[in-house]
Design a protein around this motif. Structure first.
Motif, short mmCIF file in Angstrom:
data_model
loop_
_atom_site.label_atom_id
_atom_site.label_comp_id
_atom_site.label_asym_id
_atom_site.label_seq_id
_atom_site.Cartn_x
_atom_site.Cartn_y
_atom_site.Cartn_z
N GLU A 1 19.70 -0.45 4.56
CA GLU A 1 19.13 0.29 5.69
C GLU A 1 17.71 0.73 5.36
OE1 GLU A 1 20.15 0.50 8.71
OE2 GLU A 1 22.05 -0.47 8.28
N ILE A 2 16.88 0.72 6.35
CA ILE A 2 15.48 1.13 6.21
C ILE A 2 15.44 2.63 5.93
CG2 ILE A 2 13.30 1.40 7.44
CD1 ILE A 2 14.12 -1.09 9.09
N ASP A 3 14.61 3.02 4.96
CA ASP A 3 14.37 4.44 4.72
C ASP A 3 12.86 4.67 4.70
OD1 ASP A 3 13.39 3.80 2.14
OD2 ASP A 3 15.33 4.18 1.21
N ALA A 4 12.44 5.87 4.44
CA ALA A 4 11.01 6.22 4.49
C ALA A 4 10.18 5.45 3.47
CB ALA A 4 10.83 7.72 4.29
N GLN B 1 4.58 0.08 5.63
CA GLN B 1 5.81 0.88 5.76
C GLN B 1 6.57 0.41 6.99
OE1 GLN B 1 5.49 2.25 2.50
NE2 GLN B 1 6.89 3.60 3.52
N LYS C 1 12.74 -6.12 12.31
CA LYS C 1 12.47 -6.20 10.88
C LYS C 1 13.42 -7.22 10.25
CE LYS C 1 9.85 -2.57 11.42
NZ LYS C 1 9.20 -2.83 12.69
N SER D 1 9.00 1.74 8.69
CA SER D 1 9.30 2.77 9.68
C SER D 1 8.11 3.11 10.58
CB SER D 1 9.82 4.04 9.00
OG SER D 1 8.85 4.53 8.10
N ASP D 2 6.91 2.64 10.25
CA ASP D 2 5.71 2.96 11.02
C ASP D 2 5.45 2.00 12.18
OD1 ASP D 2 5.25 5.04 9.29
OD2 ASP D 2 3.67 4.02 8.17
N GLN E 1 11.41 1.99 17.50
CA GLN E 1 11.81 2.51 16.20
C GLN E 1 13.15 1.89 15.80
OE1 GLN E 1 11.62 6.75 15.82
NE2 GLN E 1 9.40 6.70 15.97
N CYS F 1 8.27 -6.54 7.52
CA CYS F 1 7.99 -5.64 8.64
C CYS F 1 8.02 -6.35 9.98
CB CYS F 1 6.66 -4.90 8.44
SG CYS F 1 5.24 -5.98 8.29
N ARG G 1 16.33 0.71 13.99
CA ARG G 1 17.14 1.12 12.83
C ARG G 1 18.49 0.42 12.96
NH1 ARG G 1 12.89 2.72 11.78
NH2 ARG G 1 12.18 4.75 11.08
N SER H 1 10.86 2.23 2.49
CA SER H 1 10.97 0.78 2.67
C SER H 1 9.63 0.21 3.11
CB SER H 1 12.03 0.45 3.73
OG SER H 1 13.28 0.94 3.35
#
Length: 181
Positions: free
Chosen positions: A42-45, A55, A63, A57-58, A111, A78, A113, A47
């Motif tokens: 899972e993507i985290d801050a 990044q 992904k 998450s930006d 976003q 990304c 996830r 990743s």
């Protein structure tokens, strides 16, 4: 001088013992690795993209992630185009344990996830009006009905993984910028 022993060590017994230990070691490694490394992460801050360090998450859009044999860390992408470009590259020789993209029929485009699916089983829409982190992207879907609805709304061409050619996901932009698709 030859001394008697209860278990004489001869060459044959030594070689058989070493071969048995090696076999048990390999069997244990294979079972452990297959069970724990094929599941999507899972993507985290922290990743970040393996190609350019961005990044995850930006940025919006689908992904991707690849797990290679013998490599503990997930290789993040990304954008699904980056993942497909690497995966379909003719020079790609590393053994892939698993490869996942996000199901954009379920994930939030802005976003994304979770909602990971096997990239080789996914359907892709190339040439749509929706952009990912790197601009034009390959929107990934698990269900054909959701992919078709995406095409109706945003345009593009629906393709199965097996139909995507390396030149279609060339990172220099080529086919992704073709508005005739």
């Amino acid at each position: 001088m030859n001394t008697p022993s209860h278990f004489p060590l001869n060459r044959r017994r030594l070689l058989c013992g070493c071969a048995g230990l090696a076999t048990l070691s390999l069997l244990g490694c294979g079972q452990r690795g297959d069970a724990t490394t094929s599941a999507p992460a899972e993507i985290d801050a922290q990743s970040s993209c393996s190609l350019d360090g961005m990044q995850l998450s930006d940025y919006p859009g689908p992904k991707g992630q690849i797990r290679y044999a013998g490599v503990a860390e997930v290789q993040w992408f990304c954008d699904s185009v980056e993942l497909l470009s690497v995966l379909l590259a003719p020079e790609q020789v590393r053994a892939v344990v698993s490869v996942h993209v996000q199901d954009m029929g379920q994930a939030d485009w802005d976003q994304p996830r979770g909602h990971w699916i096997d990239a080789r089983q996914a359907l892709y829409v190339l040439g749509s009006k929706r952009h990912g982190s790197m601009g034009p992207t390959a929107a990934s879907f698990a269900a054909e009905a959701e992919a078709q609805a995406f095409v109706q709304q945003y345009g593009g061409r629906l393709l199965r993984y097996a139909d995507i050619k390396p030149e279609m996901v060339d990172l220099s932009g080529g086919a992704l910028h073709d508005t005739r698709m």
